[in-house]
Design a protein around this motif. Structure first.
Motif, mmCIF file in Angstrom:
data_model
loop_
_atom_site.group_PDB
_atom_site.id
_atom_site.type_symbol
_atom_site.label_atom_id
_atom_site.label_comp_id
_atom_site.label_asym_id
_atom_site.label_seq_id
_atom_site.Cartn_x
_atom_site.Cartn_y
_atom_site.Cartn_z
ATOM 1 N N THR A 1 0.852 -1.183 0.000
ATOM 2 C CA THR A 1 0.000 0.000 0.000
ATOM 3 C C THR A 1 0.887 1.232 0.000
ATOM 4 O OG1 THR A 1 -1.735 -1.168 1.215
ATOM 5 C CG2 THR A 1 -1.843 1.233 1.208
ATOM 6 N N LEU A 2 0.654 2.129 -0.927
ATOM 7 C CA LEU A 2 1.470 3.333 -0.990
ATOM 8 C C LEU A 2 1.274 4.165 0.279
ATOM 9 C CD1 LEU A 2 0.949 4.430 -4.699
ATOM 10 C CD2 LEU A 2 2.914 3.277 -3.701
ATOM 11 N N PRO A 3 2.364 4.696 0.856
ATOM 12 C CA PRO A 3 2.240 5.501 2.068
ATOM 13 C C PRO A 3 1.401 6.752 1.831
ATOM 14 C CG PRO A 3 4.529 4.901 1.652
ATOM 15 C CD PRO A 3 3.753 4.555 0.415
ATOM 16 N N GLY A 4 0.903 7.305 2.911
ATOM 17 C CA GLY A 4 0.105 8.524 2.834
ATOM 18 C C GLY A 4 -1.137 8.400 3.686
ATOM 19 N N ARG A 5 -1.746 9.530 3.992
ATOM 20 C CA ARG A 5 -2.936 9.560 4.833
ATOM 21 C C ARG A 5 -4.213 9.774 4.033
ATOM 22 N NH1 ARG A 5 -0.258 13.324 9.616
ATOM 23 N NH2 ARG A 5 0.825 11.628 10.702
ATOM 24 N N GLY A 6 -4.092 9.814 2.710
ATOM 25 C CA GLY A 6 -5.268 9.990 1.868
ATOM 26 C C GLY A 6 -5.897 8.651 1.530
ATOM 27 N N PRO A 7 -6.669 8.595 0.441
ATOM 28 C CA PRO A 7 -7.270 7.330 0.014
ATOM 29 C C PRO A 7 -6.200 6.267 -0.204
ATOM 30 C CG PRO A 7 -8.212 9.179 -1.196
ATOM 31 C CD PRO A 7 -7.050 9.723 -0.431
ATOM 32 N N ARG A 8 -6.513 5.031 0.148
ATOM 33 C CA ARG A 8 -5.546 3.948 0.051
ATOM 34 C C ARG A 8 -5.332 3.526 -1.404
ATOM 35 N NH1 ARG A 8 -3.705 5.272 4.628
ATOM 36 N NH2 ARG A 8 -4.628 4.388 6.510
ATOM 37 N N SER A 9 -4.067 3.396 -1.784
ATOM 38 C CA SER A 9 -3.709 2.870 -3.102
ATOM 39 C C SER A 9 -2.982 1.558 -2.887
ATOM 40 C CB SER A 9 -2.806 3.861 -3.851
ATOM 41 O OG SER A 9 -3.497 5.059 -4.134
ATOM 42 N N ARG A 10 -3.704 0.448 -3.101
ATOM 43 C CA ARG A 10 -3.153 -0.886 -2.873
ATOM 44 C C ARG A 10 -2.727 -1.487 -4.214
ATOM 45 N NH1 ARG A 10 -7.399 -0.351 0.904
ATOM 46 N NH2 ARG A 10 -6.706 -0.696 3.051
ATOM 47 N N VAL A 11 -1.541 -2.033 -4.227
ATOM 48 C CA VAL A 11 -0.954 -2.554 -5.454
ATOM 49 C C VAL A 11 -0.761 -4.052 -5.311
ATOM 50 C CG1 VAL A 11 0.984 -2.401 -7.060
ATOM 51 C CG2 VAL A 11 0.235 -0.354 -5.787
ATOM 52 N N GLU A 12 -1.311 -4.826 -6.232
ATOM 53 C CA GLU A 12 -1.142 -6.286 -6.221
ATOM 54 C C GLU A 12 0.011 -6.664 -7.131
ATOM 55 O OE1 GLU A 12 -3.718 -10.260 -7.389
ATOM 56 O OE2 GLU A 12 -4.690 -8.640 -6.250
ATOM 57 N N VAL A 13 0.846 -7.573 -6.634
ATOM 58 C CA VAL A 13 2.030 -8.016 -7.364
ATOM 59 C C VAL A 13 2.059 -9.541 -7.357
ATOM 60 C CG1 VAL A 13 4.553 -7.923 -7.489
ATOM 61 C CG2 VAL A 13 3.279 -5.964 -6.567
ATOM 62 N N HIS A 14 2.387 -10.147 -8.492
ATOM 63 C CA HIS A 14 2.607 -11.591 -8.556
ATOM 64 C C HIS A 14 4.084 -11.802 -8.875
ATOM 65 C CE1 HIS A 14 -1.677 -12.959 -8.547
ATOM 66 N NE2 HIS A 14 -1.830 -11.677 -8.834
ATOM 67 N N ALA A 15 4.752 -12.582 -8.031
ATOM 68 C CA ALA A 15 6.199 -12.755 -8.165
ATOM 69 C C ALA A 15 6.561 -14.226 -8.001
ATOM 70 C CB ALA A 15 6.939 -11.929 -7.119
ATOM 71 N N PRO A 16 7.632 -14.667 -8.649
ATOM 72 C CA PRO A 16 8.066 -16.054 -8.465
ATOM 73 C C PRO A 16 8.656 -16.249 -7.076
ATOM 74 C CG PRO A 16 9.621 -14.858 -9.832
ATOM 75 C CD PRO A 16 8.452 -13.944 -9.631
ATOM 76 N N ARG A 17 8.405 -17.397 -6.502
ATOM 77 C CA ARG A 17 8.941 -17.699 -5.169
ATOM 78 C C ARG A 17 10.462 -17.537 -5.139
ATOM 79 N NH1 ARG A 17 6.939 -20.613 -0.745
ATOM 80 N NH2 ARG A 17 5.019 -21.017 -1.895
ATOM 81 N N ALA A 18 11.136 -17.841 -6.253
ATOM 82 C CA ALA A 18 12.594 -17.760 -6.298
ATOM 83 C C ALA A 18 13.101 -16.335 -6.145
ATOM 84 C CB ALA A 18 13.101 -18.352 -7.611
ATOM 85 N N ALA A 19 12.234 -15.325 -6.352
ATOM 86 C CA ALA A 19 12.662 -13.929 -6.228
ATOM 87 C C ALA A 19 12.695 -13.450 -4.786
ATOM 88 C CB ALA A 19 11.740 -13.027 -7.051
ATOM 89 N N ILE A 20 12.122 -14.232 -3.872
ATOM 90 C CA ILE A 20 12.065 -13.838 -2.458
ATOM 91 C C ILE A 20 13.443 -13.992 -1.825
ATOM 92 C CG2 ILE A 20 10.972 -14.265 -0.237
ATOM 93 C CD1 ILE A 20 9.083 -13.219 -2.416
ATOM 94 N N THR A 21 13.940 -12.929 -1.211
ATOM 95 C CA THR A 21 15.234 -12.982 -0.529
ATOM 96 C C THR A 21 15.088 -13.053 0.982
ATOM 97 O OG1 THR A 21 15.401 -10.571 -0.448
ATOM 98 C CG2 THR A 21 16.338 -11.679 -2.380
ATOM 99 N N ARG A 22 13.937 -12.665 1.504
ATOM 100 C CA ARG A 22 13.703 -12.702 2.949
ATOM 101 C C ARG A 22 12.214 -12.846 3.190
ATOM 102 N NH1 ARG A 22 15.721 -11.691 7.930
ATOM 103 N NH2 ARG A 22 14.596 -10.341 9.380
ATOM 104 N N HIS A 23 11.867 -13.558 4.257
ATOM 105 C CA HIS A 23 10.462 -13.852 4.573
ATOM 106 C C HIS A 23 10.328 -13.920 6.078
ATOM 107 C CE1 HIS A 23 7.313 -17.315 4.923
ATOM 108 N NE2 HIS A 23 6.750 -16.147 5.195
ATOM 109 N N THR A 24 9.426 -13.126 6.641
ATOM 110 C CA THR A 24 9.199 -13.146 8.084
ATOM 111 C C THR A 24 7.691 -13.159 8.367
ATOM 112 O OG1 THR A 24 9.030 -10.755 8.440
ATOM 113 C CG2 THR A 24 11.248 -11.693 8.388
#
Length: 235
Positions: free
Chosen positions: A80-103
């Motif tokens: 979600t883009l930062p800011g106090r106005g209307p929320r702008s949520r961005v959906e992304v599809h990525a390959p599992r192999a691109a993940i470098t860290r997961h918590t």
């Protein structure tokens, strides 16, 4: 919104332990992707591609969403883009192999200082109450976005979104009672999660008020379904 008590964003190497890349991805988990990942590997709506690249260059995490079933090599993520106005949520599809860290979603205690000053006393009392029963509070939503971006994300009407993993029915009901006792300033929202999935705690309180035969909207990591409250509490 009163000024927050934070100055700098959390680094990606904060105190949370890393999770193995092959581990199960749960809703509200955080993942990091290298900014050098070829754009062709990241599926995002064209107008949001520059925002995604800027997000990754700043080493900010993406949030794990509900995954398709059966699980594949591409993950459904978002930010979600930062800011106090209307929320702008961005959906992304990525390959599992691109993940470098997961918590997992961060413990509330780790990001408490990034909340508004006016919230600090209430959060301290909430943390103490849950610590006394041996239950950890995690956070998601705008407070997490604020902590990791270093930018204002909480509005005057923002809730504090909590994620509480419960071991059994007794811990779930005890946690619900604590949430009801501390639900005012800031307004608490969020989910209680059992093995059978997560439910909005306010919905659980409402349904239980009508008797044990009511139904809940249960969100697992891959699906949404209606389930009887007694059956969910027994998972």
């Amino acid at each position: 919104m009163a000024d927050a008590a934070w100055q700098h964003p959390l680094p990606p190497w904060s105190t949370m332990p890393d999770v193995h890349r092959g581990a199960r991805m749960r809703r509200h988990d955080l993942v990091w992707i290298e900014a050098s990942t070829p754009p062709a590997q990241l599926q995002v709506a064209a107008p949001w591609r520059p925002a995604l690249q800027a997000w990754l260059l700043q080493r900010r995490p993406l949030v794990v969403g509900r995954q398709p079933e059966p699980a594949g090599e591409r993950l459904r993520l978002g930010f979600t883009l930062p800011g106090r106005g209307p929320r702008s949520r961005v959906e992304v599809h990525a390959p599992r192999a691109a993940i470098t860290r997961h918590t997992p979603a961060p413990p509330l205690s780790d990001i408490q200082t990034h909340a508004p000053v006016a919230w600090q006393a209430a959060i301290a009392a909430l943390l103490a109450a849950f610590a006394a029963q041996g239950t950890q509070l995690r956070a998601y939503g705008s407070l997490v976005n604020q902590a990791y971006s270093g930018e204002a994300c909480l509005r005057e009407d923002s809730d504090l979104d909590l994620l509480i993993d419960c071991r059994d029915r007794a811990e779930t009901l005890a946690s619900l009672a604590l949430l009801q006792a501390h639900a005012a300033a800031p307004r608490l929202d969020g989910e209680l999660r059992l093995a059978g999935g997560a439910v909005a705690w306010r919905e659980l309180a409402r349904v239980l008020g009508g008797g044990p035969q009511g139904e809940l909207l249960v969100r697992s990591d891959t699906a949404v379904q209606r389930m009887g409250v007694a059956a969910w509490l027994a998972t």
